[in-house]
Structure formats: structure tokens, C-alpha cells
Design a protein around this motif. Structure first.
Motif, PDB file in Angstrom:
ATOM      1  N   TYR A 112       6.405  18.373   0.212  1.00  8.41           N
ATOM      2  CA  TYR A 112       6.444  19.833   0.325  1.00  8.41           C
ATOM      3  C   TYR A 112       7.875  20.377   0.275  1.00  8.41           C
ATOM      4  CZ  TYR A 112       1.771  18.600   1.542  1.00  8.41           C
ATOM      5  OH  TYR A 112       0.520  18.052   1.468  1.00  8.41           O
ATOM      6  N   VAL A 113       8.832  19.473   0.517  1.00  6.59           N
ATOM      7  CA  VAL A 113      10.238  19.861   0.454  1.00  6.59           C
ATOM      8  C   VAL A 113      10.825  19.502  -0.910  1.00  6.59           C
ATOM      9  CG1 VAL A 113      12.523  19.505   1.481  1.00  6.59           C
ATOM     10  CG2 VAL A 113      10.472  19.482   2.935  1.00  6.59           C
ATOM     11  N   GLU A 114      10.545  18.285  -1.347  1.00  5.35           N
ATOM     12  CA  GLU A 114      11.222  17.771  -2.541  1.00  5.35           C
ATOM     13  C   GLU A 114      10.637  18.295  -3.852  1.00  5.35           C
ATOM     14  OE1 GLU A 114      14.016  16.229  -2.249  1.00  5.35           O
ATOM     15  OE2 GLU A 114      13.802  16.258  -0.066  1.00  5.35           O
ATOM     16  N   VAL A 115       9.298  18.385  -3.934  1.00  8.12           N
ATOM     17  CA  VAL A 115       8.685  18.756  -5.221  1.00  8.12           C
ATOM     18  C   VAL A 115       9.120  20.161  -5.672  1.00  8.12           C
ATOM     19  CG1 VAL A 115       6.488  19.175  -6.409  1.00  8.12           C
ATOM     20  CG2 VAL A 115       6.788  17.120  -4.996  1.00  8.12           C
ATOM     21  N   PRO A 116       9.137  21.165  -4.770  1.00  6.74           N
ATOM     22  CA  PRO A 116       9.613  22.482  -5.223  1.00  6.74           C
ATOM     23  C   PRO A 116      11.080  22.483  -5.665  1.00  6.74           C
ATOM     24  CG  PRO A 116       8.309  22.709  -3.229  1.00  6.74           C
ATOM     25  CD  PRO A 116       8.551  21.240  -3.411  1.00  6.74           C
ATOM     26  N   LYS A 117      11.860  21.498  -5.208  1.00  7.92           N
ATOM     27  CA  LYS A 117      13.258  21.418  -5.669  1.00  7.92           C
ATOM     28  C   LYS A 117      13.322  20.861  -7.093  1.00  7.92           C
ATOM     29  CE  LYS A 117      15.259  20.197  -1.172  1.00  7.92           C
ATOM     30  NZ  LYS A 117      15.791  19.015  -0.465  1.00  7.92           N
ATOM     31  N   LEU A 118      12.241  20.175  -7.486  1.00  8.48           N
ATOM     32  CA  LEU A 118      12.270  19.451  -8.755  1.00  8.48           C
ATOM     33  C   LEU A 118      11.525  20.149  -9.881  1.00  8.48           C
ATOM     34  CD1 LEU A 118      11.531  15.925  -7.207  1.00  8.48           C
ATOM     35  CD2 LEU A 118      13.688  16.639  -8.234  1.00  8.48           C
ATOM     36  N   ALA A 175      12.995   4.942  -4.017  1.00 13.24           N
ATOM     37  CA  ALA A 175      13.014   5.184  -5.469  1.00 13.24           C
ATOM     38  C   ALA A 175      11.593   5.409  -5.985  1.00 13.24           C
ATOM     39  CB  ALA A 175      13.666   3.998  -6.181  1.00 13.24           C
ATOM     40  N   THR A 176      10.627   4.631  -5.470  1.00 15.15           N
ATOM     41  CA  THR A 176       9.229   4.810  -5.883  1.00 15.15           C
ATOM     42  C   THR A 176       8.744   6.202  -5.502  1.00 15.15           C
ATOM     43  OG1 THR A 176       8.784   2.455  -5.640  1.00 15.15           O
ATOM     44  CG2 THR A 176       6.880   3.927  -5.601  1.00 15.15           C
ATOM     45  N   LEU A 177       9.046   6.606  -4.271  1.00 17.34           N
ATOM     46  CA  LEU A 177       8.621   7.935  -3.818  1.00 17.34           C
ATOM     47  C   LEU A 177       9.311   9.027  -4.635  1.00 17.34           C
ATOM     48  CD1 LEU A 177       6.992   9.689  -1.891  1.00 17.34           C
ATOM     49  CD2 LEU A 177       8.842   9.490  -0.215  1.00 17.34           C
ATOM     50  N   GLY A 178      10.567   8.799  -4.969  1.00 19.77           N
ATOM     51  CA  GLY A 178      11.305   9.763  -5.796  1.00 19.77           C
ATOM     52  C   GLY A 178      10.670   9.923  -7.168  1.00 19.77           C
ATOM     53  N   ARG A 179      10.264   8.794  -7.769  1.00 21.42           N
ATOM     54  CA  ARG A 179       9.590   8.885  -9.078  1.00 21.42           C
ATOM     55  C   ARG A 179       8.287   9.658  -8.940  1.00 21.42           C
ATOM     56  NH1 ARG A 179      11.264   3.569  -9.256  1.00 21.42           N
ATOM     57  NH2 ARG A 179       9.222   2.711  -8.720  1.00 21.42           N
ATOM     58  N   THR A 200       0.857  -1.188   0.000  1.00 20.39           N
ATOM     59  CA  THR A 200       0.000   0.000   0.000  1.00 20.39           C
ATOM     60  C   THR A 200       0.899   1.245   0.000  1.00 20.39           C
ATOM     61  OG1 THR A 200      -0.048   0.225   2.400  1.00 20.39           O
ATOM     62  CG2 THR A 200      -1.727  -1.212   1.407  1.00 20.39           C
ATOM     63  N   THR A 201       0.320   2.363  -0.382  1.00 19.31           N
ATOM     64  CA  THR A 201       1.081   3.614  -0.378  1.00 19.31           C
ATOM     65  C   THR A 201       1.624   3.894   1.025  1.00 19.31           C
ATOM     66  OG1 THR A 201      -0.380   4.438  -2.079  1.00 19.31           O
ATOM     67  CG2 THR A 201       0.951   6.060  -0.974  1.00 19.31           C
ATOM     68  N   HIS A 202       0.779   3.620   2.027  1.00 20.06           N
ATOM     69  CA  HIS A 202       1.180   3.832   3.405  1.00 20.06           C
ATOM     70  C   HIS A 202       2.422   2.989   3.751  1.00 20.06           C
ATOM     71  CE1 HIS A 202       0.647   4.878   7.604  1.00 20.06           C
ATOM     72  NE2 HIS A 202       0.815   3.593   7.911  1.00 20.06           N
ATOM     73  N   GLU A 203       2.402   1.735   3.308  1.00 16.27           N
ATOM     74  CA  GLU A 203       3.551   0.851   3.585  1.00 16.27           C
ATOM     75  C   GLU A 203       4.812   1.336   2.869  1.00 16.27           C
ATOM     76  OE1 GLU A 203       1.265  -3.426   4.283  1.00 16.27           O
ATOM     77  OE2 GLU A 203       1.619  -2.704   2.246  1.00 16.27           O
ATOM     78  N   ILE A 204       4.622   1.814   1.636  1.00 16.10           N
ATOM     79  CA  ILE A 204       5.784   2.312   0.878  1.00 16.10           C
ATOM     80  C   ILE A 204       6.420   3.495   1.618  1.00 16.10           C
ATOM     81  CG2 ILE A 204       6.488   3.427  -1.285  1.00 16.10           C
ATOM     82  CD1 ILE A 204       4.142   1.786  -2.620  1.00 16.10           C
ATOM     83  N   VAL A 205       5.579   4.426   2.065  1.00 15.72           N
ATOM     84  CA  VAL A 205       6.102   5.615   2.767  1.00 15.72           C
ATOM     85  C   VAL A 205       6.768   5.212   4.077  1.00 15.72           C
ATOM     86  CG1 VAL A 205       5.447   7.793   3.873  1.00 15.72           C
ATOM     87  CG2 VAL A 205       4.430   7.165   1.673  1.00 15.72           C
ATOM     88  N   GLU A 225       7.508  11.990  -6.702  1.00 17.30           N
ATOM     89  CA  GLU A 225       7.774  13.424  -6.492  1.00 17.30           C
ATOM     90  C   GLU A 225       8.161  14.108  -7.796  1.00 17.30           C
ATOM     91  OE1 GLU A 225       9.320  12.903  -1.864  1.00 17.30           O
ATOM     92  OE2 GLU A 225      10.749  12.834  -3.520  1.00 17.30           O
ATOM     93  N   GLU A 226       8.971  13.406  -8.604  1.00 17.81           N
ATOM     94  CA  GLU A 226       9.420  14.017  -9.860  1.00 17.81           C
ATOM     95  C   GLU A 226       8.253  14.160 -10.840  1.00 17.81           C
ATOM     96  OE1 GLU A 226      11.075  14.739 -13.614  1.00 17.81           O
ATOM     97  OE2 GLU A 226      10.142  12.819 -13.162  1.00 17.81           O
ATOM     98  N   ARG A 227       7.362  13.175 -10.843  1.00 14.19           N
ATOM     99  CA  ARG A 227       6.198  13.258 -11.738  1.00 14.19           C
ATOM    100  C   ARG A 227       5.225  14.339 -11.258  1.00 14.19           C
ATOM    101  NH1 ARG A 227       5.979   6.682 -12.073  1.00 14.19           N
ATOM    102  NH2 ARG A 227       7.317   6.499 -13.900  1.00 14.19           N
ATOM    103  N   LEU A 228       5.053  14.430  -9.954  1.00 14.77           N
ATOM    104  CA  LEU A 228       4.184  15.473  -9.414  1.00 14.77           C
ATOM    105  C   LEU A 228       4.752  16.857  -9.753  1.00 14.77           C
ATOM    106  CD1 LEU A 228       1.750  16.378  -7.721  1.00 14.77           C
ATOM    107  CD2 LEU A 228       3.126  16.048  -5.656  1.00 14.77           C
ATOM    108  N   ALA A 229       6.070  16.996  -9.683  1.00 17.82           N
ATOM    109  CA  ALA A 229       6.715  18.267 -10.016  1.00 17.82           C
ATOM    110  C   ALA A 229       6.427  18.652 -11.464  1.00 17.82           C
ATOM    111  CB  ALA A 229       8.221  18.175  -9.778  1.00 17.82           C
ATOM    112  N   ARG A 230       6.568  17.685 -12.375  1.00 19.42           N
ATOM    113  CA  ARG A 230       6.304  17.960 -13.794  1.00 19.42           C
ATOM    114  C   ARG A 230       4.840  18.328 -14.004  1.00 19.42           C
ATOM    115  NH1 ARG A 230       7.693  12.858 -16.980  1.00 19.42           N
ATOM    116  NH2 ARG A 230       8.596  11.991 -15.090  1.00 19.42           N
ATOM    117  N   ALA A 231       3.950  17.551 -13.353  1.00 17.46           N
ATOM    118  CA  ALA A 231       2.512  17.780 -13.543  1.00 17.46           C
ATOM    119  C   ALA A 231       2.104  19.159 -13.010  1.00 17.46           C
ATOM    120  CB  ALA A 231       1.719  16.673 -12.859  1.00 17.46           C
ATOM    121  N   LEU A 232       2.681  19.570 -11.874  1.00 16.57           N
ATOM    122  CA  LEU A 232       2.348  20.880 -11.313  1.00 16.57           C
ATOM    123  C   LEU A 232       2.979  22.006 -12.134  1.00 16.57           C
ATOM    124  CD1 LEU A 232       2.632  20.212  -7.460  1.00 16.57           C
ATOM    125  CD2 LEU A 232       0.551  20.425  -8.842  1.00 16.57           C
TER     126      LEU A 232
END
Ligand SMILES: [Zn+2]
Length: 314
Positions: free
Chosen positions: A271-277, A233-237, A216-221, A239-246
Motif C-alpha cells: 500500500y506504500v510502495e505500489v503507488p510510488k511505482l 528483491a522478490t518482493l520488490g519485483r 512460501t510467500t509467507h516465509e518470503i515476507v 510490487e513493481e509488476r503489481l504497479a504496472r498491472a494496476l
């Protein structure tokens, strides 16, 4: 921004909001200061349109017997009302699709009813007295079992002639890499929609594809917190996709604030990583847009419904 607490066209100082969801229906009454005066939650009758209408009428009646007053009611629900036909469409409570719910409720309640999409309610709630308070243009994003969005400008929901403003979940993921094309099929009929990358079930699918393990997403986090590289790595992907989409939204709307809601908004690293990306994708030499976590959580839907104004009636 100063929040205008007076309600043009309202005949009482109370704001009544109803969150009509697939599993529960909730009423909230706010006073003129935005404080909660009455709240009640009941299960949504399944597959029975007439029973859903009766449930709403019962909740409104209960609220007014308790605190008095009467007046217009704001309702937030999945889907949208077609301007052409006045019928609800796109709701996951399928028994309501094709029904003139606004007209039926106005008849049943004997008053004006305002209905809008639940993502719009989220954005309005956060823009009014939540994380987006004080910002002129707010893009509210729902990252949950689906992906939705709503836009509030100057304290008002931006709706649009097709009642779809902010619905970015079924745009394609921008700047896709070769391994992201064509993307998974989406229920809307296309493939590679933002929702197929950013909704909770999409993250779980992405992780399973990379690792062979269904979590589950909860377990991954949780595993990221324990130093698991595959989960990181999953969370990193994500965050990077969310950054592109936003970034895609920022290039069109340039919001002052983006507020995240839904289950995945609880992932603090976003909230920390996406603005960096998002920098390389935003067409500006400087980015002042704020990415913020919601303040009202699950209550945002019903609070936003209460904040609806008569002009937002559709
Ligand atoms: Zn889609």
C-alpha cells in the motif's frame, strides 16, 4: 456516497448471502443496517452437484428458522453463468460446471436467486461498507492462489455482456521486460498472464528461480522483515509488476479506489510502495487513485453475496 440500504424487489429487510467455495459453503444474513444476524459455515460436498444444492437449501432453511423471513438469496461462487446458456462455467468445483445452478436453486428454494463471481462479491462488499465505501468507482482485486477482479460503479457490480468485467488476471503482464517474456504458461492456455506473475504460487516460483530456494510467500515476507536482500528483491519485483498491472487498469477504468483482497493483500508494504511505482505507467500528470487494504477480509465474499441486488441477477 450514501449506501442505499433498501433492497428493490426484496420482500424482507434481511439480505441473505451465500459464499459457495470449493471447500466451504457459508451463509450470512445481514439486517437492513448491514449488521450480521446469522452466519453458518459447512464443508462443500466434493464432486456431488446434487449434494451442493441440498447443502445450500439446508443453510437457507436454518437461517430462516432462526431469524424468520424469506426472500431472495445472493450467491457468490468462482466462475460465471453464461448468458447464452444459463450454465455455470469456469468454476474450480468442476462438478458444477455446465450445470444450470441458478435455475436449479430457484426451483429448489422457490424464490429468486442471484449468482455472481466471487471476485465481484469481494468488490461489492468492500464498495458497500468496506474500504471502498464512499468511492464511486471501485476496482476490487483478489491476489491469492489466483488473480481475479471485480468492478463496482455507483454501488452496483459492473457485469458486462460476457459476465467477465474486471477479469484482468488473464490479460498479459503489461510493458514486459525481456526477461519476463514469454512468461510462464497459464492454465488458460496463454503464457505470461498477470496471474502467472501476481498469484501466490507465482511469487514462490519467481523467488525459487532467482535464489534456488523454494519458500512460501509467507516465509518470503517474513524474511524481508529480517533484512534478507534476496527476499526483498522478490518482493520488490512483485510490487513493481503489481504497479504496472494496476496502471493498465487505471488507464482504462480510472477507478477512485483499488481495494486488494486475498492472501497477498496482507503484505503491508504494497500500500506504500505500489503507488510510488505506478506513476510512470499511468497516463496522467497526477494520480489521486487510492490503493486500499480490504476491511472485511475472508468475510467479503459472503458479505458481497448478501449485498447483491436483483438487477445483478445473472
Ligand atoms: Zn491465463
Amino acid at each position: 456516497m450514501t449506501v442505499n440500504l433498501s433492497v428493490p424487489g426484496s420482500d424482507t429487510p434481511f439480505r441473505r448471502g451465500i459464499d459457495l467455495g470449493g471447500t466451504k459453503t457459508e451463509i450470512l444474513v445481514l439486517d437492513a443496517q448491514g449488521a450480521e444476524r446469522f452466519r453458518q459455515r459447512v464443508p462443500t460436498p466434493q464432486g456431488n452437484y446434487a449434494a451442493i444444492l441440498r447443502t445450500i437449501a439446508t443453510l437457507v432453511d436454518a437461517a430462516e428458522r432462526t431469524i424468520g423471513g424469506s426472500g431472495s438469496v445472493g450467491i457468490g461462487t468462482p466462475g460465471s453463468i453464461s448468458r447464452a446458456t444459463g450454465l455455470l462455467r469456469g468454476s474450480n468445483s468442476v462438478c458444477m460446471n455446465g450445470k444450470p445452478i441458478k435455475r436449479d436453486l430457484e426451483q429448489l428454494l422457490g424464490r429468486q436467486v442471484r449468482i455472481t463471481n466471487d471476485a465481484n462479491c469481494f468488490a461489492l462488499s468492500e464498495a458497500s461498507d468496506g474500504a471502498g465505501c464512499g468511492f464511486d468507482v471501485v476496482f476490487g482485486v483478489i491476489l491469492g492462489t489466483g488473480v481475479g477482479g471485480g468492478i463496482v460503479v455507483g454501488g452496483r457490480v459492473l457485469d458486462g455482456p460476457n459476465a467477465i468485467a474486471g477479469e484482468w488476471g488473464h490479460n498479459p503482464l503489461p510493458w514486459p521486460r525481456d526477461d519476463e517474456r514469454p512468461g510462464d504458461p497459464c492454465f488458460c492456455g496463454h503464457s505470461g498472464c498477470i496471474e502467472t506473475f501476481l498469484a501466490g504460487p507465482s511469487v514462490e516460483r519467481d523467488h525459487a528461480r532467482a535464489t534456488g530456494e523454494m519458500l512460501t510467500t509467507h516465509e518470503i515476507v517474513e524474511r524481508v522483515g529480517h533484512g534478507d536482500p534476496a527476499s526483498a528483491a522478490t518482493l520488490g519485483r512483485y510490487e513493481e509488476r503489481l504497479a504496472r498491472a494496476l496502471a493498465h487498469v487505471m488507464n482504462i477504468l480510472d477507478p477512485d479506489a483499488i481495494v486488494l483482497g486475498g492472501g497477498l493483500s496482507n503484505i503491508e508494504s504494497l500500500y506504500v510502495e505500489v503507488p510510488k511505482l505506478w506513476g510512470p505507467w499511468v497516463f496522467s500528470d497526477r494520480i489521486d487513485t487510492r490503493l486500499l487494504k480490504n476491511v472485511h477480509g475472508d468475510a467479503s465474499g459472503v458479505r458481497g453475496a448478501a449485498w447483491l441486488r436483483p438487477m445483478e441477477a445473472r
